[in-house]
Design an enzyme around this catalytic site. Sequence first.
Site, PDB file in Angstrom:
ATOM      1  N   ALA A 166      -1.869  -0.809   5.711  1.00 55.61           N
ATOM      2  CA  ALA A 166      -0.526  -0.304   5.369  1.00 55.61           C
ATOM      3  C   ALA A 166       0.591  -0.806   6.285  1.00 55.61           C
ATOM      4  CB  ALA A 166      -0.475   1.227   5.288  1.00 55.61           C
ATOM      5  N   ALA A 167       0.272  -1.736   7.196  1.00 52.92           N
ATOM      6  CA  ALA A 167       1.343  -2.305   8.043  1.00 52.92           C
ATOM      7  C   ALA A 167       2.370  -3.012   7.152  1.00 52.92           C
ATOM      8  CB  ALA A 167       0.752  -3.278   9.055  1.00 52.92           C
ATOM      9  N   GLY A 168       1.883  -3.833   6.219  1.00 52.85           N
ATOM     10  CA  GLY A 168       2.785  -4.551   5.312  1.00 52.85           C
ATOM     11  C   GLY A 168       3.567  -3.590   4.423  1.00 52.85           C
ATOM     12  N   ASP A 169       2.906  -2.519   3.986  1.00 56.25           N
ATOM     13  CA  ASP A 169       3.589  -1.530   3.126  1.00 56.25           C
ATOM     14  C   ASP A 169       4.697  -0.813   3.900  1.00 56.25           C
ATOM     15  OD1 ASP A 169       1.746  -2.170   1.160  1.00 56.25           O
ATOM     16  OD2 ASP A 169       0.367  -0.572   1.757  1.00 56.25           O
TER      17      ASP A 169
HETATM   18  O1  RIB Z   1      -1.922  -2.030   1.678  1.00 58.72           O
HETATM   19  C1  RIB Z   1      -2.901  -1.071   2.003  1.00 58.72           C
HETATM   20  C2  RIB Z   1      -3.399  -0.405   0.765  1.00 58.72           C
HETATM   21  O2  RIB Z   1      -4.031  -1.359  -0.057  1.00 58.72           O
HETATM   22  C3  RIB Z   1      -4.439   0.663   0.987  1.00 58.72           C
HETATM   23  O3  RIB Z   1      -3.884   1.938   1.210  1.00 58.72           O
HETATM   24  C4  RIB Z   1      -5.313   0.572  -0.253  1.00 58.72           C
HETATM   25  O4  RIB Z   1      -5.239   1.680  -1.073  1.00 58.72           O
HETATM   26  C5  RIB Z   1      -4.862  -0.696  -0.964  1.00 58.72           C
HETATM   27  O5  RIB Z   1      -4.089  -0.419  -2.055  1.00 58.72           O
END
Ligand code: RIB
Length: 302
Positions: free
Chosen positions: A242-245
């Site tokens: 989730a760093a990119g998110d």
């Molecule tokens: O970018 C991380 C996410 O990728 C995770 O939370 C997982 O669910 C996938 O969708």
Amino acid sequence: MKRKILNFGSLNIDRVYRVGQFVRPGETISSKGYQCFPGGKGLNQSIAAARAGAQVFHAGTVGADGDFLAELLRESGVDVRYVRKTDGITGHALIQVNDAGENCIILYQGTNFDNDAAYMEQVLAGFEEGDILMLQNEINDLPYLLERGKEKGMRIMLNPSPMEEDIASADLSGVSWLMLNETEGCALTGETDAEAIMQELLSRFPGMQVILTLGKDGAAFGDGKRLLYQPCFPVKAVDTTAAGDTFTGYFAAALLEGMDAGDALRLAAAAAAVTVSGEGAAVSIPVRKQAEEMSKSVLTEG
Ligand code: RIB
């Protein structure tokens, strides 16, 4: 008028296994630990943008086992009026995290692929020209949403992950911000070098702003006029999931409040550094104050 973010995106249950090294073909390994977390690129990005302070609406479908995902969105300040529930199985991710904090992920689409055109239209009707449409590639019919967002004059922020065939052939001309990593950039352009990926995307899509994440080397931003570089903040990587998110959600929120690209990149990188320091996806995404504190700290070079 205050602009809104609509994130039409995935909601996943992340099943996370701690391993020394990723399992190899033909191998059976024991994990050192197991945890279950809320996740999904869509959900993570909505939470990041909301914790950064933006007005975010999330749309997407969960199954009977996915109520806690909508609940976490709500608690994080995301408007969940458009989140839908069916009796299918919620999308999930099987994630290995190794000793270096790196991850590899297998997705099960589940209810993330239960979004029909009527539902999409019903959601889109609540938004207008100038609003941001945030998209990733973990739900069905992404090309349809790209087309409809463009027709409505929404500003589209696309994270083409996971990079699959539908993206390679989709019309990306309506995308205002393309947030991608080098592997995705290579798949889209055929180029392997970061600079060449950036140049190729900008010449193919004039007017687009491209944000290329470079892992531990930071991120680059290009819009045809400027090329900016943002190094990473120095932290010990516990779990990079989730760093990119986080980077994407914070960057969107910062732009929406009128920050220039350079400042938005710095805040987004700082927020991502906080996420990397903790376990899990959505649960490790910082609130604005934590991200701002990190952004005051000293940067690494490269
Ligand atoms: O970018 C991380 C996410 O990728 C995770 O939370 C997982 O669910 C996938 O969708």
